[in-house]
Design a protein around this motif. Structure first.
Motif, PDB file in Angstrom:
ATOM      1  N   GLU A 162       3.588   2.334 -12.210  1.00 42.23           N
ATOM      2  CA  GLU A 162       2.215   1.828 -12.272  1.00 42.23           C
ATOM      3  C   GLU A 162       1.901   0.963 -11.051  1.00 42.23           C
ATOM      4  N   ASP A 163       2.834   0.106 -10.654  1.00 39.70           N
ATOM      5  CA  ASP A 163       2.612  -0.764  -9.486  1.00 39.70           C
ATOM      6  C   ASP A 163       2.430   0.047  -8.206  1.00 39.70           C
ATOM      7  N   GLU A 164       3.241   1.105  -8.050  1.00 39.72           N
ATOM      8  CA  GLU A 164       3.113   1.963  -6.861  1.00 39.72           C
ATOM      9  C   GLU A 164       1.749   2.652  -6.823  1.00 39.72           C
ATOM     10  N   LEU A 165       1.321   3.161  -7.964  1.00 43.79           N
ATOM     11  CA  LEU A 165       0.027   3.838  -8.012  1.00 43.79           C
ATOM     12  C   LEU A 165      -1.117   2.864  -7.763  1.00 43.79           C
ATOM     13  N   ARG A 166      -1.052   1.699  -8.369  1.00 45.13           N
ATOM     14  CA  ARG A 166      -2.113   0.699  -8.162  1.00 45.13           C
ATOM     15  C   ARG A 166      -2.177   0.256  -6.692  1.00 45.13           C
ATOM     16  N   ALA A 167      -1.037   0.078  -6.059  1.00 49.94           N
ATOM     17  CA  ALA A 167      -1.015  -0.299  -4.643  1.00 49.94           C
ATOM     18  C   ALA A 167      -1.627   0.799  -3.774  1.00 49.94           C
ATOM     19  N   GLN A 168      -1.320   2.049  -4.109  1.00 50.62           N
ATOM     20  CA  GLN A 168      -1.882   3.161  -3.346  1.00 50.62           C
ATOM     21  C   GLN A 168      -3.402   3.234  -3.537  1.00 50.62           C
ATOM     22  N   LEU A 169      -3.873   3.061  -4.745  1.00 50.59           N
ATOM     23  CA  LEU A 169      -5.314   3.078  -5.003  1.00 50.59           C
ATOM     24  C   LEU A 169      -6.012   1.918  -4.297  1.00 50.59           C
ATOM     25  N   GLU A 170      -5.381   0.758  -4.282  1.00 46.60           N
ATOM     26  CA  GLU A 170      -5.944  -0.399  -3.570  1.00 46.60           C
ATOM     27  C   GLU A 170      -6.156  -0.070  -2.096  1.00 46.60           C
ATOM     28  N   THR A 171      -5.187   0.605  -1.487  1.00 50.60           N
ATOM     29  CA  THR A 171      -5.273   0.952  -0.073  1.00 50.60           C
ATOM     30  C   THR A 171      -6.205   2.127   0.170  1.00 50.60           C
ATOM     31  N   ASN A 172      -5.938   3.241  -0.489  1.00 52.32           N
ATOM     32  CA  ASN A 172      -6.625   4.493  -0.178  1.00 52.32           C
ATOM     33  C   ASN A 172      -8.064   4.555  -0.674  1.00 52.32           C
ATOM     34  N   VAL A 173      -8.335   3.964  -1.823  1.00 57.47           N
ATOM     35  CA  VAL A 173      -9.688   4.050  -2.381  1.00 57.47           C
ATOM     36  C   VAL A 173     -10.453   2.754  -2.140  1.00 57.47           C
ATOM     37  N   LEU A 174      -9.923   1.646  -2.660  1.00 59.08           N
ATOM     38  CA  LEU A 174     -10.667   0.393  -2.497  1.00 59.08           C
ATOM     39  C   LEU A 174     -10.722  -0.061  -1.043  1.00 59.08           C
ATOM     40  N   GLY A 175      -9.649   0.167  -0.279  1.00 59.71           N
ATOM     41  CA  GLY A 175      -9.675  -0.201   1.142  1.00 59.71           C
ATOM     42  C   GLY A 175     -10.794   0.515   1.882  1.00 59.71           C
ATOM     43  N   ALA A 176     -10.920   1.822   1.651  1.00 56.56           N
ATOM     44  CA  ALA A 176     -12.010   2.582   2.274  1.00 56.56           C
ATOM     45  C   ALA A 176     -13.360   2.097   1.771  1.00 56.56           C
ATOM     46  N   PHE A 177     -13.430   1.749   0.505  1.00 54.37           N
ATOM     47  CA  PHE A 177     -14.680   1.246  -0.067  1.00 54.37           C
ATOM     48  C   PHE A 177     -15.079  -0.077   0.583  1.00 54.37           C
ATOM     49  N   TRP A 178     -14.118  -1.017   0.734  1.00 60.17           N
ATOM     50  CA  TRP A 178     -14.437  -2.328   1.321  1.00 60.17           C
ATOM     51  C   TRP A 178     -14.931  -2.174   2.761  1.00 60.17           C
ATOM     52  N   VAL A 179     -14.267  -1.340   3.541  1.00 55.17           N
ATOM     53  CA  VAL A 179     -14.683  -1.153   4.942  1.00 55.17           C
ATOM     54  C   VAL A 179     -16.065  -0.504   5.006  1.00 55.17           C
ATOM     55  N   THR A 180     -16.298   0.471   4.156  1.00 49.22           N
ATOM     56  CA  THR A 180     -17.614   1.113   4.134  1.00 49.22           C
ATOM     57  C   THR A 180     -18.680   0.126   3.698  1.00 49.22           C
ATOM     58  N   GLN A 181     -18.392  -0.635   2.678  1.00 51.14           N
ATOM     59  CA  GLN A 181     -19.338  -1.631   2.189  1.00 51.14           C
ATOM     60  C   GLN A 181     -19.650  -2.674   3.274  1.00 51.14           C
ATOM     61  N   ALA A 182     -18.630  -3.111   3.979  1.00 47.96           N
ATOM     62  CA  ALA A 182     -18.828  -4.095   5.049  1.00 47.96           C
ATOM     63  C   ALA A 182     -19.601  -3.502   6.220  1.00 47.96           C
ATOM     64  N   SER A 183     -19.398  -2.208   6.471  1.00 46.93           N
ATOM     65  CA  SER A 183     -20.025  -1.545   7.615  1.00 46.93           C
ATOM     66  C   SER A 183     -21.457  -1.101   7.353  1.00 46.93           C
TER      67      SER A 183
END
Length: 184
Positions: free
Chosen positions: A96-117
């Motif tokens: 679960e921790d590995e999957l959550r870390a991957q989602l934080e990077t791959n999905v939310l990370g892209a979302f935060w950068v897009t939102q900021a941009s």
């Protein structure tokens, strides 16, 4: 000349995007968790590259990085959400921790950068580039962009351009593809 904001430029696709853009004379805000990996590019391209330390899982850091890039270059024309990684192996072995870390990077990370941009995007009609695996090119962009289409398209209600790129394992095609896409 365009100004690029690229996440995950320490190696791989992000580094190739940065080099292709810099080789054509564009400016690049290159993000990485450790900017030391960008020292050779700074030596070669000088003021055309702005290395920015960024862990895309940190929302406030993503906003600060986009702000820093915009203040430094005065505009952002192309946003490349490249930072991310994959898990390879048996699905039952992923914790679960590995999957959550991957989602934080791959999905939310892209979302935060897009939102900021997005504010700069709306002012300058920037192009967003997102990556996805070959079998699902919509990947994280489908979360961010309601109506994106593989290979390019118009994004949702704001009607902005989005390019969705798929990742291929054929190294002989990577550089040519990036150079071709960078020339848009």
């Amino acid at each position: 000349m365009k100004t690029w904001f690229i996440t995950g430029t320490s190696r791989g696709f992000g580094r190739e995007w940065a080099i292709a853009a810099l080789d054509r004379g564009d400016k690049v805000a290159a993000t990485a968790r450790s900017t030391a990996s960008l020292d050779d590019l700074v030596s070669k391209y000088g003021d055309a590259i702005l290395p920015i330390k960024l862990d895309v899982t940190d929302r406030s850091a993503a906003f600060a990085a986009v702000e820093q890039a915009h203040k430094h270059f005065g505009r952002l024309d192309v946003i490349v959400n490249n930072a991310g990684y994959g898990h390879f192996g048996m699905i039952e072995e992923i914790t679960e921790d590995e999957l959550r870390a991957q989602l934080e990077t791959n999905v939310l990370g892209a979302f935060w950068v897009t939102q900021a941009s997005l504010p700069w995007h709306l002012r300058h009609h920037a192009l967003f580039v997102c990556f996805g695996p070959v079998d699902n090119p919509r990947y994280a962009c489908s979360v961010i962009v309601e109506h994106g289409q593989a290979g390019g398209g118009t994004a949702g209600p704001i009607g902005r351009d989005v390019l969705l790129a798929t990742m291929k394992r054929d190294p002989s095609r990577r550089t040519d593809g990036f150079k071709k896409m960078a020339s848009r």
